[in-house]
Design an enzyme around this catalytic site. Structure first.
Site, PDB file in Angstrom:
ATOM      1  N   ASP A 173      -5.964 -11.391 -14.781  1.00 41.83           N
ATOM      2  CA  ASP A 173      -7.008 -12.241 -14.475  1.00 41.83           C
ATOM      3  C   ASP A 173      -8.351 -11.922 -15.176  1.00 41.83           C
ATOM      4  O   ASP A 173      -8.671 -10.811 -15.477  1.00 41.83           O
ATOM      5  CB  ASP A 173      -7.276 -12.056 -12.965  1.00 41.83           C
ATOM      6  CG  ASP A 173      -7.785 -13.390 -12.125  1.00 41.83           C
ATOM      7  OD1 ASP A 173      -8.570 -14.228 -12.861  1.00 41.83           O
ATOM      8  OD2 ASP A 173      -7.253 -13.545 -11.114  1.00 41.83           O
ATOM      9  N   GLU A 201      -8.908 -21.498 -14.433  1.00 46.46           N
ATOM     10  CA  GLU A 201      -9.289 -22.112 -13.230  1.00 46.46           C
ATOM     11  C   GLU A 201     -10.628 -22.953 -13.438  1.00 46.46           C
ATOM     12  O   GLU A 201     -11.614 -22.219 -13.668  1.00 46.46           O
ATOM     13  CB  GLU A 201      -9.605 -20.929 -12.425  1.00 46.46           C
ATOM     14  CG  GLU A 201      -9.610 -21.379 -10.851  1.00 46.46           C
ATOM     15  CD  GLU A 201     -10.704 -20.641 -10.051  1.00 46.46           C
ATOM     16  OE1 GLU A 201     -10.768 -20.811  -8.922  1.00 46.46           O
ATOM     17  OE2 GLU A 201     -11.601 -19.907 -10.821  1.00 46.46           O
ATOM     18  N   ASP A 223     -11.072 -17.182 -15.045  1.00 46.14           N
ATOM     19  CA  ASP A 223     -11.771 -17.381 -13.617  1.00 46.14           C
ATOM     20  C   ASP A 223     -12.805 -18.442 -13.870  1.00 46.14           C
ATOM     21  O   ASP A 223     -13.467 -18.233 -14.975  1.00 46.14           O
ATOM     22  CB  ASP A 223     -12.322 -16.376 -13.054  1.00 46.14           C
ATOM     23  CG  ASP A 223     -12.779 -16.249 -11.714  1.00 46.14           C
ATOM     24  OD1 ASP A 223     -12.129 -16.444 -10.728  1.00 46.14           O
ATOM     25  OD2 ASP A 223     -13.984 -16.035 -11.619  1.00 46.14           O
ATOM     26  N   HIS A 283      -5.209 -17.101  -3.552  1.00 47.52           N
ATOM     27  CA  HIS A 283      -6.065 -16.419  -2.745  1.00 47.52           C
ATOM     28  C   HIS A 283      -7.384 -17.098  -2.366  1.00 47.52           C
ATOM     29  O   HIS A 283      -8.124 -16.265  -1.555  1.00 47.52           O
ATOM     30  CB  HIS A 283      -6.514 -15.100  -3.782  1.00 47.52           C
ATOM     31  CG  HIS A 283      -7.024 -15.399  -4.800  1.00 47.52           C
ATOM     32  ND1 HIS A 283      -6.875 -16.266  -5.850  1.00 47.52           N
ATOM     33  CD2 HIS A 283      -8.493 -15.050  -5.053  1.00 47.52           C
ATOM     34  CE1 HIS A 283      -7.828 -16.091  -6.758  1.00 47.52           C
ATOM     35  NE2 HIS A 283      -8.849 -15.479  -6.287  1.00 47.52           N
ATOM     36  N   ASP A 284      -7.425 -18.161  -2.642  1.00 42.32           N
ATOM     37  CA  ASP A 284      -8.864 -18.791  -2.222  1.00 42.32           C
ATOM     38  C   ASP A 284      -8.653 -20.154  -1.362  1.00 42.32           C
ATOM     39  O   ASP A 284      -9.293 -20.737  -0.934  1.00 42.32           O
ATOM     40  CB  ASP A 284      -9.474 -19.611  -3.296  1.00 42.32           C
ATOM     41  CG  ASP A 284     -10.085 -18.383  -4.413  1.00 42.32           C
ATOM     42  OD1 ASP A 284     -10.347 -17.505  -3.901  1.00 42.32           O
ATOM     43  OD2 ASP A 284     -10.062 -18.775  -5.682  1.00 42.32           O
ATOM     44  N   ASP A 314      -3.515   4.068   2.365  1.00 40.65           N
ATOM     45  CA  ASP A 314      -5.152   4.477   2.363  1.00 40.65           C
ATOM     46  C   ASP A 314      -5.768   2.959   2.886  1.00 40.65           C
ATOM     47  O   ASP A 314      -6.906   2.922   2.945  1.00 40.65           O
ATOM     48  CB  ASP A 314      -5.779   4.817   1.046  1.00 40.65           C
ATOM     49  CG  ASP A 314      -5.511   3.595  -0.118  1.00 40.65           C
ATOM     50  OD1 ASP A 314      -4.981   2.670   0.167  1.00 40.65           O
ATOM     51  OD2 ASP A 314      -6.191   3.875  -1.135  1.00 40.65           O
ATOM     52  N   ASP A 355       0.912  -1.135  -0.172  1.00 40.42           N
ATOM     53  CA  ASP A 355       0.110  -0.028   0.124  1.00 40.42           C
ATOM     54  C   ASP A 355       0.851   1.139   0.096  1.00 40.42           C
ATOM     55  O   ASP A 355       1.432   1.692   1.092  1.00 40.42           O
ATOM     56  CB  ASP A 355      -0.832  -0.292   1.237  1.00 40.42           C
ATOM     57  CG  ASP A 355      -1.782   1.258   1.326  1.00 40.42           C
ATOM     58  OD1 ASP A 355      -1.818   1.913   0.595  1.00 40.42           O
ATOM     59  OD2 ASP A 355      -2.257   1.451   2.438  1.00 40.42           O
TER      60      ASP A 355
HETATM   61  C1  GLC Z   1     -12.743 -17.858  -8.768  1.00 37.72           C
HETATM   62  C2  GLC Z   1     -11.914 -16.662  -7.846  1.00 37.72           C
HETATM   63  C3  GLC Z   1     -12.486 -16.508  -6.572  1.00 37.72           C
HETATM   64  C4  GLC Z   1     -14.019 -15.787  -6.997  1.00 37.72           C
HETATM   65  C5  GLC Z   1     -14.744 -16.834  -7.904  1.00 37.72           C
HETATM   66  C6  GLC Z   1     -15.858 -16.149  -8.438  1.00 37.72           C
HETATM   67  O1  GLC Z   1     -12.731 -19.159  -7.905  1.00 37.72           O
HETATM   68  O2  GLC Z   1     -10.540 -17.390  -7.660  1.00 37.72           O
HETATM   69  O3  GLC Z   1     -11.570 -15.593  -5.842  1.00 37.72           O
HETATM   70  O4  GLC Z   1     -14.628 -15.698  -5.642  1.00 37.72           O
HETATM   71  O5  GLC Z   1     -14.138 -17.501  -8.914  1.00 37.72           O
HETATM   72  O6  GLC Z   1     -15.273 -15.279  -9.278  1.00 37.72           O
END
Ligand code: GLC
Length: 563
Positions: free
Chosen positions: A98, A261, A206, A332-333, A25, A21
């Site tokens: 992404d 993904e 995604d 991140h999941d 903020d 950051d």
């Molecule tokens: C994917 C992303 C996740 C998001 C989901 C819906 O799994 O990695 O963070 O919440 O898609 O977009």
């Protein structure tokens, strides 16, 4: 045009909210990322995947996009992004964006138009259907199908003041796009080209395998399942066609790389998605091994190494020679890897972090490293639901305490174990205020309280540095052709403590062996390796002698090379 750069790449994932950051903020930003590019480069990464930077109301922290061609002001401006590209280019770092194309935000102008005007062409950009009148008197309006969202509850949201609903496979603020509509696909091609023309090297798609739905839409009548409707929206009938179209019209015109993904893909479909012949995607993520210690993320189950090994190694056996693979421990999941799999994190954090890296990333496939993983960041000691910012934690908590009548304390314990929030606490740079993430403003998501002990500065100065182990490992991974291209053979798959596999390329072999437990464990080098020809190339302990039968220390991992 297409080169193999991605096969020899190491990808580092940045979650922009939590990386750095610069303007104090409370939220990470692009100038912050730029200030840390040398750190990423020095680790050994050759590409960065940025979680969404686009304009978004942030119901799902950027995975709900309101403008695919603009940078969200909280992260900076398009000029900042261009500078980021330039700074990455100077360092030989490629950029992977992404792409969230299964759904948009409900604040996207397309969706707002669709709701405002029944005759708008944008209406058909989404999946809108009339509800059904049910009940004895036919006076109860129920959704068009019984599908449930991945984030709990019905996958349909009623449009205020009408008898119509729109489909959302995730949060209600994430309406699904109608990929059947050629105009939607034209928009998508245009978006991809916009970023490719800017010089990005590829995309992470995604939840891509939900783009195609089975029409006409219908109820899922299969026996009770946690998530209803998946047979009608996972790996749908036009999936392959849609991917080919993106390739033909955009991706293949550039030297681009794609990783999809996927949501539990069927193995046959998975093979087709990534087969070099079919011209769809280059790779997908396979998260099977991450289910070795849980059911549906939040339900704990005792760690089973056999499940982990099967998930990690099977795709390597299945796809080798046909397409390409990815290797993942965190994103991140998911919770932090050193805080799961039955690991005693207090005692073995360094050993486990380096062990996990060696046995995972020495496999066949491109490694993806998630920010903080390279210094062994751990799960947080969250105290209450109010500290959790991820809407999914709250959706699931509400479902547990409501529908399933689980007491709040027990529900919180489960949420705390599987929460995505663990991965989203700010990056721990040093021991100063707010872990060096900023200069004191309250971060959007609380900092892990262990930041004075675990941070990049301290790790780098330590004799037991996870970062420096990663550096050595990634150097081998990027330059050793056997580590990159070799075929994988697994040994002793039923062993519950030892993981062992070899990689072979043009007659040369590497052997990977590790003890995935907190107890000393015997490991036997397979007979087809001559001890006199084995050399220890990398290890997280200081072993320097090879023996046929070795007692491996807790989380000891060794990379042998055949001379
Ligand atoms: C994917 C992303 C996740 C998001 C989901 C819906 O799994 O990695 O963070 O919440 O898609 O977009």
């Amino acid at each position: 045009m297409k080169t193999n750069w991605y096969k020899e790449a190491v990808v580092y994932q940045v979650y922009p909210f939590s990386f750095m950051d610069s303007d104090n903020d409370g939220m990470g930003d692009i100038p912050g990322i730029i200030s840390k590019l040398d750190y990423i480069k020095d680790l050994g990464a050759t590409a960065i995947w940025f979680s969404p930077l686009y304009v978004s109301p942030c119901r799902d922290y950027g995975y709900d996009v309101a403008d695919y061609k603009a940078i969200d002001p909280k992260f900076g401006t398009m000029e900042d992004f261009d500078r980021l590209m330039e700074e990455c280019r100077k360092r030989g770092l490629r950029v992977i964006m992404d792409m969230v194309l299964n759904h948009t935000s409900d604040q996207h102008p397309w969706f707002r138009e669709a709701l405002k005007d029944k005759n708008s062409p944008y209406r058909d950009y989404y999946i809108i259907r009339k509800g059904r009148w049910a009940g004895r008197k036919k006076n109860k309006l129920i959704p068009p199908t019984n599908w449930t969202s991945s984030f709990t509850g019905s996958a349909w949201q009623r449009i205020d003041g009408t008898d119509e609903f729109y489909l959302h496979l995730f949060a209600p603020e994430q309406p699904d796009l109608n990929w059947e509509n050629p105009a939607v696909r034209d928009e998508i091609i245009d978006i991809l080209k916009f970023w490719l023309d800017k010089g990005v090297s590829g995309f992470r798609f995604d939840v891509f395998n939900m783009y195609s739905k089975v029409y006409p839409l219908r109820d899922d009548r299969s026996p009770v399942r946690f998530q209803k409707g998946t047979p009608y929206y996972v790996d749908g009938p036009r999936m392959h066609e849609f991917l080919k179209e993106m390739n033909d019209r955009a991706l293949s015109l550039y030297d681009s790389y794609t990783v999809g993904e996927s949501y539990i893909p069927d193995p046959e479909h998975a093979s087709r998605y990534i087969s070099e012949e079919s011209g769809e995607l280059d790779t997908i993520f396979d998260f099977e091994h991450l289910n070795a210690d849980n059911n549906l993320k939040f339900m704990p189950k005792p760690f089973d190494l056999r499940v982990f090994k099967k998930g990690l190694i099977e795709p390597q056996l299945r796809h080798h020679g046909r397409g390409w693979n990815t290797l993942v421990l965190e994103n991140h999941d998911n919770p932090r890897s050193v805080s799961r799999f039955g690991i005693n994190t207090k005692k073995y954090r360094y050993e486990a972090a380096t062990f996990l890296a060696l046995v995972t990333f020495m496999g066949w496939g491109t490694p993806f490293i998630y920010q903080g993983e390279e210094i062994g960041m751990t799960n947080s000691d969250f105290r209450s639901m109010s500290q959790l910012k991820d809407p999914v934690s709250h959706f699931v908590y509400d479902m547990m305490t409501g529908q399933l009548h689980i007491p709040g304390k027990a529900a919180f314990a489960m949420i705390r174990r599987g929460a995505r929030d663990h991965a989203r606490t700010p990056m721990q740079w040093d021991g100063s205020v707010n872990a060096g993430f900023n200069t004191g403003a309250e971060p959007w998501q609380c900092i892990n309280s262990n930041y004075r002990d675990i941070n990049a500065e301290k790790d780098l100065a330590s004799e037991k540095s996870v970062y420096r182990f990663y550096q050595k490992l990634l150097e081998i991974k990027k330059t050793d052709k056997t580590a990159i291209y070799g075929e994988t053979i697994e040994y002793d798959p039923d062993n519950r403590k030892i993981i062992m596999y070899s990689r072979t390329y043009e007659g040369r072999r590497l052997l990977i062996a590790g003890n995935f437990s907190g107890k000393k464990t015997e490991c036997i080098i397979p007979d087809d390796f001559a001890l006199t020809e084995l050399n220890i190339k990398l290890t997280n302990y200081d072993r320097n002698r090879v023996e046929r039968v070795m007692e491996l220390e807790p989380y000891e991992a060794i990379l042998f090379e055949e001379m």
